[in-house]
Scaffold this motif. Structure first.
Motif, PDB file in Angstrom:
ATOM      1  N   ARG A  66       0.830  -1.214   0.000  1.00 28.36           N
ATOM      2  CA  ARG A  66       0.000   0.000   0.000  1.00 28.36           C
ATOM      3  C   ARG A  66       0.861   1.259   0.000  1.00 28.36           C
ATOM      4  O   ARG A  66       0.551   2.228  -0.722  1.00 28.36           O
ATOM      5  CB  ARG A  66      -0.922  -0.019   1.225  1.00 28.36           C
ATOM      6  N   LEU A  67       1.937   1.272   0.754  1.00 30.38           N
ATOM      7  CA  LEU A  67       2.827   2.441   0.769  1.00 30.38           C
ATOM      8  C   LEU A  67       3.510   2.630  -0.587  1.00 30.38           C
ATOM      9  O   LEU A  67       3.765   3.761  -1.006  1.00 30.38           O
ATOM     10  CB  LEU A  67       3.870   2.311   1.876  1.00 30.38           C
ATOM     11  N   ASN A  68       3.790   1.522  -1.282  1.00 29.16           N
ATOM     12  CA  ASN A  68       4.336   1.631  -2.647  1.00 29.16           C
ATOM     13  C   ASN A  68       3.352   2.340  -3.559  1.00 29.16           C
ATOM     14  O   ASN A  68       3.746   3.201  -4.361  1.00 29.16           O
ATOM     15  CB  ASN A  68       4.648   0.245  -3.216  1.00 29.16           C
ATOM     16  N   GLU A  69       2.080   1.968  -3.453  1.00 24.77           N
ATOM     17  CA  GLU A  69       1.057   2.599  -4.296  1.00 24.77           C
ATOM     18  C   GLU A  69       0.953   4.088  -3.992  1.00 24.77           C
ATOM     19  O   GLU A  69       0.937   4.928  -4.903  1.00 24.77           O
ATOM     20  CB  GLU A  69      -0.299   1.920  -4.059  1.00 24.77           C
ATOM     21  N   LEU A  70       0.893   4.424  -2.704  1.00 25.02           N
ATOM     22  CA  LEU A  70       0.741   5.817  -2.304  1.00 25.02           C
ATOM     23  C   LEU A  70       1.979   6.634  -2.664  1.00 25.02           C
ATOM     24  O   LEU A  70       1.880   7.732  -3.225  1.00 25.02           O
ATOM     25  CB  LEU A  70       0.489   5.893  -0.794  1.00 25.02           C
TER      26      LEU A  70
END
Length: 408
Positions: free
Chosen positions: A250-254
């Motif tokens: 999720r942090l990669n996406e954000l």
């Protein structure tokens, strides 16, 4: 010295790509041995079933494909991030930290399969050969490691393609020409190097970047997120509890959406040369910023400064392949002890390539507003005490200055 006997069964770290497919066939023809393949899903973003089909077609004795994303983040990435580890002050060690896990599974599969050797596709010029092999020997001192790039005579792209054609190894159309750069990817980062990137005087072309939008093309509105920590590890995003791999995904996406985590680095390889790499670590960059944010209020100054002082050594050990060394484990114990109260929440602003802590709070906080306020502090801090503190700390400086005046 007598030549070592040829291996009877080899476990190969296998991606399913052209190079490791050539290695599979080369091992069979060179040593007449059985080859077991091991393919790890570390979040590289590729479909792994084609690797199974290709290994079957090429006569692999046994095929292992494993989803190691949770173990990768939980047992390797998160412990490293507790240290805020950066190699040479910049690199978040995305490739380095994946190698000990792959080696660990290679050695474990070799034992389960009764294999007497493991093999990898790292070249003789890079760091990965060192990382794979140091980890393997640390876990099984008797294991034989085969590194075909250091042994064979397939020293050019032409020779590799000729070997593939002679042995009916399928060659994708885009592999017949030289790839413009090589890529290593996992859940923590992408690493691109070689060819079009070799001259550090030339800016990397935009097509190299795969996980991040260009900061100038990122959204014009910032995004605010909250990351929860327990004992130094991220456990939630915006109040939602998640597993380690899910958090990093999720942090990669954000981060990627906001152009966070790009790095153009000329680094010093362990084998002695400098190399230029383009790294994308969007989630890791956000995580590092947030972890430092929560440490600011929960970590004692003495503990924090000691931790910062050992970080370069810790990062270098990981970069150089010493994850399974006693000194890395000793430093890890110190780092983990420091994280017992690193629990709380950090608010981070993502905007145009940056991730900035803008707020942080914790039940374990050492921050005392009563002590730092510019308003009346109701006796929490007696400013008169500072005079004696300064005089004691100034004593040796006064003595030095007096001596220097006297002997001029």
């Amino acid at each position: 010295m007598a030549a070592q006997p040829a291996p009877k069964k080899v476990v190969l770290a296998y991606s399913g790509g052209l190079d490791t497919s050539i290695i599979l066939k080369w091992l069979q023809t060179e040593y007449g041995c059985e080859v077991v393949t091991f393919t790890a899903d570390l979040g590289q973003g590729e479909e792994l079933e084609p690797a199974r089909k290709k290994a079957e077609m090429m006569g692999a004795t046994s095929i292992h494909i494993e989803d190691l994303r949770e173990e990768f983040v939980r047992d390797f990435v998160f412990p490293m991030f507790r240290a805020n580890a950066l190699y040479e002050g910049l690199y978040l060690l995305g490739t380095s930290i994946a190698r000990p896990l792959i080696s660990k599974r290679l050695v474990e599969i070799a034992e389960a399969e009764g294999a007497d050797a493991v093999a990898h596709g790292a070249t003789g010029k890079g760091n990965d050969q060192v990382r794979f092999e140091l980890a393997a020997y640390a876990l099984n001192p008797e294991i034989k490691v085969i590194a075909p790039w250091r042994e064979w005579d397939l020293t050019s792209r032409t020779k590799l393609l000729e070997f593939a054609e002679q042995n009916q190894i399928p060659i994708a159309k885009d592999k017949r020409g030289e790839a413009p750069f090589s890529v290593d990817a996992n859940l923590l980062h992408t690493s691109s190097e070689g060819k079009v990137l070799e001259d550090p005087a030339d800016e990397a072309p935009e097509y190299v970047y795969q996980r991040t939008v260009a900061p100038e093309d990122a959204p014009n509105e910032p995004e605010i997120i909250e990351i929860g920590f327990e004992k130094g590890d991220a456990v939630s995003i915006n109040g939602e509890a998640m597993s380690p791999a899910t958090i990093l995904t999720r942090l990669n996406e954000l981060g990627g959406k906001h152009g966070v985590g790009r790095l153009d680095l000329v680094e010093n390889r362990f084998v002695g040369m400098k190399s230029r790499g383009i790294y994308e670590t969007p989630g890791g960059t956000v995580l590092l910023e947030a972890h430092r944010g929560i440490e600011q209020i929960t970590l004692d100054s003495g503990a924090g400064h000691l931790k910062d002082s050992i970080m370069p050594r810790y990062a270098e050990l990981i970069y150089n392949g010493f994850w399974f060394s006693p000194e890395r484990e000793m430093l890890q114990a110190l780092i983990d002890r420091s994280q017992e109260h690193v629990t709380g929440t950090v608010r981070v602003k993502l905007y145009k390539g940056s991730a900035r802590t803008i707020a942080r709070w914790s039940d374990h906080s050492l921050y005392s507003e009563a002590h730092v306020t510019f308003e009346e502090d109701a006796g929490a801090y007696d400013q008169v005490d500072a005079k004696g503190f300064i005089q004691l700390n100034a004593l040796r400086l006064k003595l030095l200055a007096a001596r220097d005046r006297r002997v001029k």
